[in-house]
Write a protein that holds these residues in place. Sequence first.
Motif, PDB file in Angstrom:
ATOM      1  N   ILE A  18       0.759  -1.121  -0.060  1.00 25.32           N
ATOM      2  CA  ILE A  18       0.085   0.079  -0.042  1.00 25.32           C
ATOM      3  C   ILE A  18       0.757   1.193   0.005  1.00 25.32           C
ATOM      4  O   ILE A  18       0.786   2.316  -0.668  1.00 25.32           O
ATOM      5  CB  ILE A  18      -0.778   0.011   1.270  1.00 25.32           C
ATOM      6  CG1 ILE A  18      -1.986  -1.044   1.059  1.00 25.32           C
ATOM      7  CG2 ILE A  18      -1.676   1.353   1.372  1.00 25.32           C
ATOM      8  CD1 ILE A  18      -2.655  -1.351   2.225  1.00 25.32           C
ATOM      9  N   ILE A  19       1.943   1.116   0.759  1.00 25.47           N
ATOM     10  CA  ILE A  19       2.827   2.232   0.933  1.00 25.47           C
ATOM     11  C   ILE A  19       3.400   2.443  -0.254  1.00 25.47           C
ATOM     12  O   ILE A  19       3.676   3.481  -0.674  1.00 25.47           O
ATOM     13  CB  ILE A  19       3.957   2.201   1.982  1.00 25.47           C
ATOM     14  CG1 ILE A  19       3.187   2.084   3.362  1.00 25.47           C
ATOM     15  CG2 ILE A  19       4.755   3.275   2.025  1.00 25.47           C
ATOM     16  CD1 ILE A  19       3.997   1.713   4.665  1.00 25.47           C
ATOM     17  N   LEU A  26       2.867   9.488  -5.890  1.00 25.55           N
ATOM     18  CA  LEU A  26       3.575  10.910  -5.536  1.00 25.55           C
ATOM     19  C   LEU A  26       4.733  11.045  -6.592  1.00 25.55           C
ATOM     20  O   LEU A  26       5.016  12.225  -6.956  1.00 25.55           O
ATOM     21  CB  LEU A  26       4.300  10.701  -4.041  1.00 25.55           C
ATOM     22  CG  LEU A  26       3.476  10.921  -3.009  1.00 25.55           C
ATOM     23  CD1 LEU A  26       3.952  10.704  -1.625  1.00 25.55           C
ATOM     24  CD2 LEU A  26       3.103  12.462  -3.064  1.00 25.55           C
ATOM     25  N   ILE A  27       5.610   9.851  -6.860  1.00 25.21           N
ATOM     26  CA  ILE A  27       6.660  10.044  -7.974  1.00 25.21           C
ATOM     27  C   ILE A  27       5.949  10.291  -9.292  1.00 25.21           C
ATOM     28  O   ILE A  27       6.546  11.223  -9.846  1.00 25.21           O
ATOM     29  CB  ILE A  27       7.438   8.917  -8.045  1.00 25.21           C
ATOM     30  CG1 ILE A  27       8.125   8.438  -6.585  1.00 25.21           C
ATOM     31  CG2 ILE A  27       8.414   9.086  -9.292  1.00 25.21           C
ATOM     32  CD1 ILE A  27       8.715   6.948  -6.519  1.00 25.21           C
ATOM     33  N   TRP A  28       5.068   9.953  -9.462  1.00 23.29           N
ATOM     34  CA  TRP A  28       4.418  10.175 -10.988  1.00 23.29           C
ATOM     35  C   TRP A  28       3.920  11.805 -10.616  1.00 23.29           C
ATOM     36  O   TRP A  28       3.881  12.444 -11.742  1.00 23.29           O
ATOM     37  CB  TRP A  28       3.085   9.187 -11.105  1.00 23.29           C
ATOM     38  CG  TRP A  28       2.438   9.562 -12.181  1.00 23.29           C
ATOM     39  CD1 TRP A  28       2.691   9.022 -13.625  1.00 23.29           C
ATOM     40  CD2 TRP A  28       1.138  10.452 -12.615  1.00 23.29           C
ATOM     41  NE1 TRP A  28       1.998   9.708 -14.709  1.00 23.29           N
ATOM     42  CE2 TRP A  28       1.071  10.264 -13.991  1.00 23.29           C
ATOM     43  CE3 TRP A  28       0.510  11.108 -11.792  1.00 23.29           C
ATOM     44  CZ2 TRP A  28      -0.180  10.922 -14.544  1.00 23.29           C
ATOM     45  CZ3 TRP A  28      -0.787  11.897 -12.390  1.00 23.29           C
ATOM     46  CH2 TRP A  28      -0.771  11.803 -13.603  1.00 23.29           C
ATOM     47  N   LEU A  42      14.481  21.914  -9.776  1.00 24.31           N
ATOM     48  CA  LEU A  42      15.066  21.563  -8.461  1.00 24.31           C
ATOM     49  C   LEU A  42      14.484  21.814  -7.035  1.00 24.31           C
ATOM     50  O   LEU A  42      14.349  20.825  -6.179  1.00 24.31           O
ATOM     51  CB  LEU A  42      16.506  22.289  -8.377  1.00 24.31           C
ATOM     52  CG  LEU A  42      17.464  21.409  -7.344  1.00 24.31           C
ATOM     53  CD1 LEU A  42      17.811  20.076  -8.059  1.00 24.31           C
ATOM     54  CD2 LEU A  42      18.934  22.322  -7.311  1.00 24.31           C
ATOM     55  N   TYR A  43      13.835  23.137  -7.128  1.00 20.14           N
ATOM     56  CA  TYR A  43      13.152  23.438  -5.926  1.00 20.14           C
ATOM     57  C   TYR A  43      12.137  22.485  -5.695  1.00 20.14           C
ATOM     58  O   TYR A  43      11.597  22.190  -4.494  1.00 20.14           O
ATOM     59  CB  TYR A  43      12.675  24.811  -6.345  1.00 20.14           C
ATOM     60  CG  TYR A  43      12.331  25.695  -5.154  1.00 20.14           C
ATOM     61  CD1 TYR A  43      13.279  25.849  -3.881  1.00 20.14           C
ATOM     62  CD2 TYR A  43      11.132  26.366  -4.800  1.00 20.14           C
ATOM     63  CE1 TYR A  43      12.945  26.625  -2.872  1.00 20.14           C
ATOM     64  CE2 TYR A  43      10.651  26.983  -3.684  1.00 20.14           C
ATOM     65  CZ  TYR A  43      11.746  27.139  -2.937  1.00 20.14           C
ATOM     66  OH  TYR A  43      11.277  27.935  -1.681  1.00 20.14           O
ATOM     67  N   ILE A  44      11.167  22.343  -6.769  1.00 22.90           N
ATOM     68  CA  ILE A  44       9.808  21.314  -6.960  1.00 22.90           C
ATOM     69  C   ILE A  44      10.537  20.077  -6.229  1.00 22.90           C
ATOM     70  O   ILE A  44       9.797  19.378  -5.512  1.00 22.90           O
ATOM     71  CB  ILE A  44       9.281  21.461  -8.088  1.00 22.90           C
ATOM     72  CG1 ILE A  44       8.646  22.742  -8.353  1.00 22.90           C
ATOM     73  CG2 ILE A  44       8.350  20.387  -8.058  1.00 22.90           C
ATOM     74  CD1 ILE A  44       8.028  22.887  -9.603  1.00 22.90           C
ATOM     75  N   PHE A  45      11.504  19.491  -6.896  1.00 27.03           N
ATOM     76  CA  PHE A  45      12.050  18.270  -6.625  1.00 27.03           C
ATOM     77  C   PHE A  45      12.319  18.227  -4.863  1.00 27.03           C
ATOM     78  O   PHE A  45      11.745  17.024  -4.562  1.00 27.03           O
ATOM     79  CB  PHE A  45      13.302  17.873  -7.209  1.00 27.03           C
ATOM     80  CG  PHE A  45      13.819  16.363  -6.845  1.00 27.03           C
ATOM     81  CD1 PHE A  45      13.162  15.367  -7.437  1.00 27.03           C
ATOM     82  CD2 PHE A  45      14.966  16.561  -6.259  1.00 27.03           C
ATOM     83  CE1 PHE A  45      13.539  14.184  -7.115  1.00 27.03           C
ATOM     84  CE2 PHE A  45      15.598  15.278  -5.948  1.00 27.03           C
ATOM     85  CZ  PHE A  45      14.994  13.917  -6.374  1.00 27.03           C
ATOM     86  N   PHE A  52       7.369  13.778   0.261  1.00 25.75           N
ATOM     87  CA  PHE A  52       7.251  12.208   0.401  1.00 25.75           C
ATOM     88  C   PHE A  52       7.707  11.316   1.523  1.00 25.75           C
ATOM     89  O   PHE A  52       7.047  10.499   1.942  1.00 25.75           O
ATOM     90  CB  PHE A  52       8.055  11.821  -0.858  1.00 25.75           C
ATOM     91  CG  PHE A  52       8.361  10.462  -1.191  1.00 25.75           C
ATOM     92  CD1 PHE A  52       7.220   9.668  -2.128  1.00 25.75           C
ATOM     93  CD2 PHE A  52       9.524   9.582  -0.867  1.00 25.75           C
ATOM     94  CE1 PHE A  52       7.443   8.402  -2.176  1.00 25.75           C
ATOM     95  CE2 PHE A  52       9.591   8.401  -1.122  1.00 25.75           C
ATOM     96  CZ  PHE A  52       8.632   7.800  -1.920  1.00 25.75           C
ATOM     97  N   ILE A  53       9.080  11.794   2.225  1.00 25.75           N
ATOM     98  CA  ILE A  53       9.158  11.197   3.367  1.00 25.75           C
ATOM     99  C   ILE A  53       8.604  11.400   4.565  1.00 25.75           C
ATOM    100  O   ILE A  53       8.416  10.341   5.230  1.00 25.75           O
ATOM    101  CB  ILE A  53      10.885  11.705   3.549  1.00 25.75           C
ATOM    102  CG1 ILE A  53      11.833  11.232   2.430  1.00 25.75           C
ATOM    103  CG2 ILE A  53      11.368  11.344   4.868  1.00 25.75           C
ATOM    104  CD1 ILE A  53      13.084  12.188   2.440  1.00 25.75           C
TER     105      ILE A  53
END
Lengths: 513, 128
Positions: A18-19, A26-28, A42-45, A52-53
């Motif tokens: 599930i995780i 999220l990656i998508w 870069l900022y957005i990344f 995400f974490i």
Amino acid sequence: MEELKRITVKSWLKIFSIISLLDIALIWLLYYSLKHTKFNSLYIFYSFSFIFILLNLVYIRSVVKKLIQPLKFLWQTIAHLNQNSTVEKPDFNKLKTAKDLTINLADQIIQLFTIQQDKTKEQDQKSNGLNNNTVIKNIPVPFLILDNNENVLFANEALGKYIGMQTADIVNKNFYMIMDMSFPSEDTFDVWLKDSKQNTATSIKSWERVRLAVRDNHPVRLFDLAAYYNKDNPQNQTTLIILFDHTKQYMQDDQAISFVALGVHELRTPLTLLRGYVEALKEDLNNEQIDNQQVQSFLTKMDASAKQMTSFVNNILNVARIDNDQLELNLQSEDWPKIISDSVEAMRLRAKIRGIEITLDVAPDLPKVGVDRISIYEVISNLIDNAIKYSGQAKTINVKTYLNSEGLVETCVQDYGVGINENIMSNLFTKYYRDHNNRAQIGGTGLGLYLSKAIISAHDGNIWVTSKIGKGSNFYFTLVPFDKLNKEIKNTSSEEIVTTAHGWIKNHSLYRR
Amino acid sequence: MADSKNKRILIIEDEFLIGELYARALEKEGYQAELIIDGAEALKKAQTNEYDIILLDLMLPNLDGVEILKTLRNPELTPGFKAKVIITTNIEERKEIKKAIEKEADGYVIKADITPSELVSLVNSVNQ
């Protein structure tokens, strides 16, 4: 049990999948944002990575927290059941031990099941599979098997039924807790077993008249007991005990023994008096101190004592006759007031000795009754004798006779004594029955009322009692007027020979058997 | 010869005529005899400690002889009780009761087996 571990691993996989799915989403989203945005990528990344974490951490934490709580309770329950556990207790405060806890739990459960299986196996070995043998279980004679510590290894169904317990409640319990027995002598089962264990390898013995202590409302049990001890028996089955029921027979014996004891008392009392007066008269004669009045009084009392013995002997004889269906009545047309006043007169001395007066109240113009003179005298004397014995402190007994509303001659013997408890009234006319509360204080054999009822019934009459504790008792009986009886019997009986105590007579009036 | 002068005897006996015969024989011998029928009243009398010898029947109205004996021999219930107790009965008692009585009583006799004069000899022998 490996299955349990597999399931546990599976559910953890589910959580991680599930995780992972969430993370892929999220990656998508990150990839999509980077492609279409006009901002610094870069900022957005960085921002996405941070979110995400954070999300992953929060999610895992909440899932683990939710999981650990019921697991903790479950662990505690299992640990309680499995008190001899060798598995180490986990530290519940550390979240990272959630997985350890699950594995620990699985270990606990595995251990618990293994122990249980061993126990069942051991039990089966111990009883050598007796518990599963339906033939042995259903042997109709009660028996049980004990181990070396007097714990019950096996009890059959018949034993459970006999002592009023479920066999499941008997097995594994201490034998003496299950069966509280009393033996007629000091030579008891536990003494024998102790002795056998110390001194012999094998021993066998039996006991008669063993009594099981009465528990709750379970009926009295009297039986013979046989036991076999062998210390080398397989599976620790050291003692076999078999019960042979004799409740009915032993109860009858007990009644007969107590009847003999009570009968002895009834005979010894007038005997004591006769011997006493004979000695007193002899002494007076030897000393030439003849006081005519005193001699007369001694002789009257001796006569009363002798009569008391006669009526006791007649009572026993009549009971034997009733039991063998041999009671014979010679019903004659009799003047009831004459019979009743003669009978009362004969009892007056016995009453007077106890300071009791008997009053007699006879209604006028009573019809003649059909009675057997000797038997009916037994009835009246038994009822008056009871009234004297149970008068307590009261000093009056009333005897009344009258014509009742049904046209029968009714007689009532009334005392003001101790009275009769309502719950024993129905037993009063039963053979050998005596009121428990008064047994140690008042003599008697428990035959008087049984006999009276049989005699009155043979006269076609009724006998009954009304009573109040502390106020006294009224015993009533009815007799049928001769004319009525004559009509009834003429239709059924022919001329018969009636045996009497003195020989026989040709019956010209009435004869009943 | 036992000294019977001024010795007091309590006869606890529910058959009045038997008690009367015993009292007569004992009085002839010089004892002071008192007869009582009721068990509960008898216990009260015996507890006054005014008697030297007690003849105790077992079957008694209101309180039976075994109970009376137990109460008399219990120093908490009957302090200072010193009288000799002879059981006079016509009951064939059970073994257990006989044993209990043996411990507590000074004598035991079946009334039908003895005459009043034989009872007097028994009382004399206890009164020594």
